[in-house]
Design an enzyme around this catalytic site. Structure first.
Site, PDB file in Angstrom:
ATOM      1  N   VAL A   1       0.803  -1.219   0.000  1.00 13.06           N
ATOM      2  CA  VAL A   1       0.000   0.000   0.000  1.00 13.06           C
ATOM      3  C   VAL A   1       0.843   1.280   0.000  1.00 13.06           C
ATOM      4  CG1 VAL A   1      -0.231   0.301   2.505  1.00 13.06           C
ATOM      5  CG2 VAL A   1      -2.121   0.951   1.020  1.00 13.06           C
ATOM      6  N   TYR A   2       2.136   1.200   0.302  1.00  9.91           N
ATOM      7  CA  TYR A   2       2.957   2.404   0.349  1.00  9.91           C
ATOM      8  C   TYR A   2       3.063   3.026  -1.043  1.00  9.91           C
ATOM      9  CZ  TYR A   2       4.560   0.847   4.995  1.00  9.91           C
ATOM     10  OH  TYR A   2       4.630   0.433   6.301  1.00  9.91           O
ATOM     11  N   SER A   3       2.528   4.222  -1.171  1.00  6.64           N
ATOM     12  CA  SER A   3       2.476   4.927  -2.466  1.00  6.64           C
ATOM     13  C   SER A   3       1.858   4.063  -3.556  1.00  6.64           C
ATOM     14  CB  SER A   3       3.877   5.400  -2.890  1.00  6.64           C
ATOM     15  OG  SER A   3       4.357   6.414  -2.047  1.00  6.64           O
TER      16      SER A   3
ATOM     17  N   GLY B   1       2.158   0.997  -4.202  1.00  3.39           N
ATOM     18  CA  GLY B   1       3.063   0.027  -4.800  1.00  3.39           C
ATOM     19  C   GLY B   1       4.365   0.619  -5.297  1.00  3.39           C
TER      20      GLY B   1
END
Length: 326
Positions: free
Chosen positions: A60-62, A64
């Site tokens: 979920v960080y940015s 992907g």
């Protein structure tokens, strides 16, 4: 660099883990302070030069992008067999049905997407980012077991949940002969210690490796209480975690400053040294946006606090609202 085993496994990890939430695309993520690829790569390279072999990211960080940046940098700079690469699953990756959570469908889809973005055949540690209240834990644990048996992950871990939930997951895995969680990534630092009530004793008893996130409380433990940074002004997540208890937390921050001055080191080093001496902590997850942040973190390994200093740091703490598992 010091290396230790992760929980009750045979895998060696550096005592500092590089958290990669700060690498990505500020336009695609809730945090405007994240670094793009050009600015992220020198930090990842510096981590490797310092002996850090443990890297933690999430799908979920940015959206992907963090996985893509980390994957490319590690392919260019590192020996994959020496690296311990961790990612997570749970957060929303697309709108509409089945875009998030820990169903078998979501897990099987997201592990493949993460591996593609990371450019690797497997991750060393695949973690559930939060508890899924809408999916039976039996479904989640069996799917994670199948991910391991398919060779797509070496180990599995969990993050940010209540101790009763974690114990239930461990019991379900043992009951069915499925792969067991080996690590817990929980919220723990000098101004948030609620995990010491139940989760930390549970992990100690079950030989679970603990890899705390937010070890510096979003920077609050590293500077004067009145000092502000771009992150402190814009990080709404950190504001939700810490603003409500600011009136009591400041006394702890003042003691961190006092002990740091006594040792002739930075406040970050004192805060990390406290964590590193707390059983069963394996490796704090340090989010670095400057190379100097990494140098400070590694230097904390050489700082040894006395029992009296630890007591002084801990004495002002008062109970906090639970933040993380919800």
């Amino acid at each position: 660099m010091e290396y230790v085993r992760l929980g009750n496994t045979g895998i060696d990890v550096s005592r500092i883990c590089l958290g990669c939430m700060g690498f990505g695309d500020s336009k695609a993520w809730i945090h405007p302070w994240v670094l793009d690829e050009e600015r992220s790569r020198p930090i990842i390279k510096k981590a490797l030069e310092l002996g850090i072999n443990f890297f933690d990211t999430a799908n979920v960080y940015s959206g992907g992008v963090s996985e893509e940046i980390v994957g490319r940098a590690l392919r260019d700079y590192a020996n994959r067999d020496e690296i311990v690469l961790a990612t997570k699953v749970h957060g929303r990756m697309h709108q509409g049905p089945n875009g998030s959570g820990l169903s078998r469908k979501a897990i099987m889809s997201e592990i493949d997407q993460s591996l593609k973005r990371l450019g690797t055949d497997y991750v060393d540690l695949y973690q559930i980012h939060r508890w899924d209240y809408h999916t039976p834990i039996e479904e989640t644990m069996e799917a994670l077991h199948d991910v391991v048996k398919a060779g797509k992950a070496r180990y599995i871990g969990a993050s940010a949940m209540f101790a009763w939930q974690f114990l239930k997951a461990l019991h379900v895995a043992e009951q069915h002969g499925w792969t067991r969680f080996v690590s817990m990534q929980n919220h723990l630092n000098l101004i948030y210690r609620e995990e010491e009530r139940e989760m930390m004793p549970l992990c100690l008893d079950e030989k679970i490796g603990v890899i705390p996130y937010s070890p510096l409380a979003g920077g609050r433990l590293t500077r004067d209480w009145s000092e502000r940074s771009h992150r402190s002004e814009s990080d709404q997540t950190a504001k939700r975690k810490y603003d409500a208890t600011a009136h009591t937390d400041r006394f702890i921050v003042e003691r961190v400053a006092s002990i740091a001055e006594k040792h002739g080191v930075s406040r970050a080093q004192i805060s990390l040294a406290w964590l590193l001496q707390k059983a069963p902590v394996t490796a704090p997850i340090v989010g670095a946006t400057k190379e100097s942040h990494l140098e400070e973190a590694v230097a904390a390994l050489s700082v040894i606090l006395t029992p009296e200093e630890i007591a002084m740091l801990e004495e002002p703490y008062v109970p906090h609202p639970v933040v993380g598992p919800q």
